[in-house]
Design a protein around this motif. Structure first.
Motif, PDB file in Angstrom:
ATOM      1  N   LEU A 133       3.187   4.098   3.773  1.00  0.00           N
ATOM      2  CA  LEU A 133       3.983   3.622   2.646  1.00  0.00           C
ATOM      3  C   LEU A 133       5.318   3.053   3.121  1.00  0.00           C
ATOM      4  CD1 LEU A 133       4.218   3.426  -0.454  1.00  0.00           C
ATOM      5  CD2 LEU A 133       5.238   5.720  -0.419  1.00  0.00           C
ATOM      6  N   ALA A 134       5.986   3.787   4.041  1.00  0.00           N
ATOM      7  CA  ALA A 134       7.286   3.333   4.541  1.00  0.00           C
ATOM      8  C   ALA A 134       7.153   2.017   5.296  1.00  0.00           C
ATOM      9  CB  ALA A 134       7.895   4.406   5.446  1.00  0.00           C
ATOM     10  N   SER A 135       6.130   1.922   6.156  1.00  0.00           N
ATOM     11  CA  SER A 135       5.904   0.677   6.888  1.00  0.00           C
ATOM     12  C   SER A 135       5.568  -0.457   5.931  1.00  0.00           C
ATOM     13  CB  SER A 135       4.755   0.857   7.890  1.00  0.00           C
ATOM     14  OG  SER A 135       5.090   1.783   8.892  1.00  0.00           O
ATOM     15  N   GLY A 136       4.780  -0.132   4.901  1.00  0.00           N
ATOM     16  CA  GLY A 136       4.371  -1.155   3.947  1.00  0.00           C
ATOM     17  C   GLY A 136       5.535  -1.735   3.177  1.00  0.00           C
ATOM     18  N   PHE A 137       6.404  -0.876   2.657  1.00  0.00           N
ATOM     19  CA  PHE A 137       7.540  -1.384   1.889  1.00  0.00           C
ATOM     20  C   PHE A 137       8.530  -2.126   2.788  1.00  0.00           C
ATOM     21  CE2 PHE A 137       6.442   1.447  -1.712  1.00  0.00           C
ATOM     22  CZ  PHE A 137       6.590   0.521  -2.727  1.00  0.00           C
ATOM     23  N   THR A 138       8.712  -1.628   4.010  1.00  0.00           N
ATOM     24  CA  THR A 138       9.629  -2.305   4.920  1.00  0.00           C
ATOM     25  C   THR A 138       9.074  -3.669   5.322  1.00  0.00           C
ATOM     26  OG1 THR A 138      10.299  -0.143   5.769  1.00  0.00           O
ATOM     27  CG2 THR A 138      10.932  -2.057   7.059  1.00  0.00           C
ATOM     28  N   ALA A 139       7.783  -3.694   5.665  1.00  0.00           N
ATOM     29  CA  ALA A 139       7.150  -4.962   6.026  1.00  0.00           C
ATOM     30  C   ALA A 139       7.083  -5.917   4.847  1.00  0.00           C
ATOM     31  CB  ALA A 139       5.745  -4.712   6.581  1.00  0.00           C
TER      32      ALA A 139
ATOM     33  N   GLY B  19       3.627  -8.469  -1.069  1.00  0.00           N
ATOM     34  CA  GLY B  19       3.187  -7.426  -1.999  1.00  0.00           C
ATOM     35  C   GLY B  19       2.041  -6.606  -1.483  1.00  0.00           C
ATOM     36  N   CYS B  20       1.235  -7.177  -0.577  1.00  0.00           N
ATOM     37  CA  CYS B  20       0.080  -6.439  -0.079  1.00  0.00           C
ATOM     38  C   CYS B  20       0.460  -5.300   0.849  1.00  0.00           C
ATOM     39  CB  CYS B  20      -0.879  -7.389   0.647  1.00  0.00           C
ATOM     40  SG  CYS B  20      -0.349  -7.863   2.314  1.00  0.00           S
ATOM     41  N   ARG B  21       1.619  -5.347   1.439  1.00  0.00           N
ATOM     42  CA  ARG B  21       1.937  -4.417   2.526  1.00  0.00           C
ATOM     43  C   ARG B  21       2.139  -2.984   2.053  1.00  0.00           C
ATOM     44  NH1 ARG B  21       5.048  -8.563   6.716  1.00  0.00           N
ATOM     45  NH2 ARG B  21       3.550 -10.248   6.368  1.00  0.00           N
ATOM     46  N   PRO B  22       2.934  -2.735   1.007  1.00  0.00           N
ATOM     47  CA  PRO B  22       2.970  -1.360   0.496  1.00  0.00           C
ATOM     48  C   PRO B  22       1.637  -0.922  -0.079  1.00  0.00           C
ATOM     49  CG  PRO B  22       4.315  -2.826  -0.868  1.00  0.00           C
ATOM     50  CD  PRO B  22       3.944  -3.593   0.356  1.00  0.00           C
ATOM     51  N   PHE B  23       0.867  -1.867  -0.630  1.00  0.00           N
ATOM     52  CA  PHE B  23      -0.448  -1.525  -1.175  1.00  0.00           C
ATOM     53  C   PHE B  23      -1.370  -0.998  -0.071  1.00  0.00           C
ATOM     54  CE2 PHE B  23      -4.870  -2.848  -1.833  1.00  0.00           C
ATOM     55  CZ  PHE B  23      -5.167  -2.186  -3.012  1.00  0.00           C
ATOM     56  N   TRP B  24      -1.537  -1.775   1.003  1.00  0.00           N
ATOM     57  CA  TRP B  24      -2.428  -1.343   2.080  1.00  0.00           C
ATOM     58  C   TRP B  24      -1.863  -0.137   2.815  1.00  0.00           C
ATOM     59  CZ3 TRP B  24      -7.069  -2.876   1.465  1.00  0.00           C
ATOM     60  CH2 TRP B  24      -7.378  -4.171   1.035  1.00  0.00           C
ATOM     61  N   GLY B  25      -0.535  -0.063   2.933  1.00  0.00           N
ATOM     62  CA  GLY B  25       0.062   1.100   3.581  1.00  0.00           C
ATOM     63  C   GLY B  25      -0.216   2.378   2.815  1.00  0.00           C
ATOM     64  N   THR B  26      -0.092   2.318   1.488  1.00  0.00           N
ATOM     65  CA  THR B  26      -0.365   3.491   0.661  1.00  0.00           C
ATOM     66  C   THR B  26      -1.835   3.876   0.736  1.00  0.00           C
ATOM     67  OG1 THR B  26       1.408   2.842  -0.850  1.00  0.00           O
ATOM     68  CG2 THR B  26      -0.204   4.424  -1.677  1.00  0.00           C
ATOM     69  N   ILE B  27      -2.721   2.890   0.678  1.00  0.00           N
ATOM     70  CA  ILE B  27      -4.155   3.173   0.791  1.00  0.00           C
ATOM     71  C   ILE B  27      -4.457   3.856   2.118  1.00  0.00           C
ATOM     72  CG2 ILE B  27      -6.451   2.117   0.974  1.00  0.00           C
ATOM     73  CD1 ILE B  27      -5.360   2.117  -1.847  1.00  0.00           C
TER      74      ILE B  27
END
Length: 396
Positions: free
Chosen positions: A115-121, A246-254
């Motif tokens: 999640l952290a990597s996704g939101f940052t990315a 927008g995809c990055r927090p999505f895939w990070g959370t998944i």
């Protein structure tokens, strides 16, 4: 991260104006994109070395200064070597800033790395959006030089300001400096480079970026080749970056929920199918072109949330900034095709050939993430007894 986004994702709007300004071919101009990507990779391990040992502030000041000078001055370049030198300088700043941002996030939120990597990315994918209408308008009214100058000044200056506030855990005001003590699960870069798990992960990262970077650099030239209007192209680039970020927090959370490799399998499998179909579906009309951009960027962009998390999960966090720089070399290598070589193949053999090559490489990434890497088990340190008890790789 938002302030370095445009250096990669707005480039497609600058490619044709720079081609016209310098009077050279598209392949020559896109080679600048490749050089910028290569230096991003080269700057990350070196920057990461200082970040892991001394914290992010001083290194981020250097990165921000490189972005400020390199990007804001590029519109004044009156020769191909000058363009290459300035874009390379900006790329070096991007590599430093990107590595600091991703690894700061991973250190602060160890239980939610995806999640952290996704939101940052996401900042790297979405940050360009406010700049796109400005760039488009300035290119029309004031020319390419002012478009570079205005955006480069804002981006570089804000990074420099942020450098005075960013901290690793334990570096907050009033706390004693916390020394990072490596554990058995932490791999130095040399130890990491001697594991087969790293090279397979590296190959998967390279493979999925192969086609992604072709579109990052050439979505506007390809769109115009199939009749997409210049005004519509600016909207299309905005949409592609909205899905990319927008995809990055999505895939990070998944990936936090079902595992990194299962998520990679889904993400890269869809991406491969999209790339094979891209030139044929996009040619059906502008809405189809924009739709295919959205799908391709939504899937390929997920790699920037998944691989930083996998790096920390598998090889630890003590040397994560420096280690991720070696992962970033996969993106730089892929950019050789995404920049000048991809444009050259498209010019000589057609866009369908270029996209077919890209579909094959994404299919390779899918195969590695689905059938090969998960079966290898946790990495072993060469020359070190395998006495570790950590479960990081099984969690991945």
């Amino acid at each position: 991260m938002c302030m370095i986004s445009g250096i990669q994702y707005a480039w497609t709007l600058f490619a044709n104006p720079m081609k016209d300004k310098l009077g050279v071919s598209l392949a020559v101009v896109q080679t600048a994109f490749t050089l910028s990507q290569v230096i991003q990779a080269a700057s990350q391990p070196g920057g990461g070395f200082f970040v892991d040992r001394f914290g992010p502030k001083g290194t981020l000041l250097v990165g921000g200064t490189l972005v400020l000078i390199g990007w804001s001055c590029m519109g004044q370049a009156d020769s191909v070597p000058a363009m290459y030198a300035l874009y390379t300088m900006a790329g070096a700043g991007v590599g430093i800033v990107y590595g600091i941002a991703m690894n700061t996030a991973n250190r602060w939120f160890p239980d939610k790395r995806g999640l952290a990597s996704g939101f940052t990315a996401a900042g790297y994918g979405l940050g360009v959006l406010p700049f796109l209408p400005v760039i488009s308008n300035v290119l029309k009214t004031d020319g390419v030089g002012n478009a570079f100058m205005y955006t480069g000044t804002v981006m570089g200056a804000l990074i420099i300001v942020i450098a005075f506030f960013i901290r690793f855990p334990g570096q907050q005001k009033g706390q004693a400096k916390k020394k990072i003590v490596p554990t058995e699960k932490d791999f130095t870069s040399w130890q990491m480079l001697r594991t087969p798990q790293f090279w397979l992960l590296w190959t998967a990262f390279f493979s999925v970026n192969f086609g992604f970077l072709l579109l990052v650099a050439n979505s506007a030239p390809f769109g115009r080749s199939i009749g997409v209007a210049a005004g519509t192209m600016a909207i299309a680039v905005s949409i592609q970056n909205l899905f990319n970020g927008g995809c990055r927090p999505f895939w990070g959370t998944i990936s936090d929920k079902i595992g990194r490799f299962k998520t990679m399998s889904i993400c890269f499998g869809i991406n491969a199918l999209a790339l094979f179909a891209f030139p044929f579906v996009a040619a059906m009309g502008t809405p189809f072109f924009i739709g295919m951009l959205a799908i391709t960027f939504f899937t390929a962009g997920g790699s920037y949330a998944l691989f930083p998390s996998a790096n920390s999960d598998v090889f630890g966090t003590a040397y994560s900034a420096q280690n991720y720089g070696f992962f970033w070399a996969a993106k730089a290598t892929a950019s050789i095709f995404g920049g000048g070589l991809g444009a050259l193949i498209a010019t000589n053999y057609g866009w369908a050939t270029a996209f077919t090559i890209c579909g094959c490489t994404s299919a390779l990434a899918f195969t590695l993430a689905t059938f090969v890497i998960p079966k290898m088990g946790k990495p072993k340190k060469r020359g070190v007894p395998n006495t570790d008890t950590y479960q990081a790789f099984e969690k991945v």
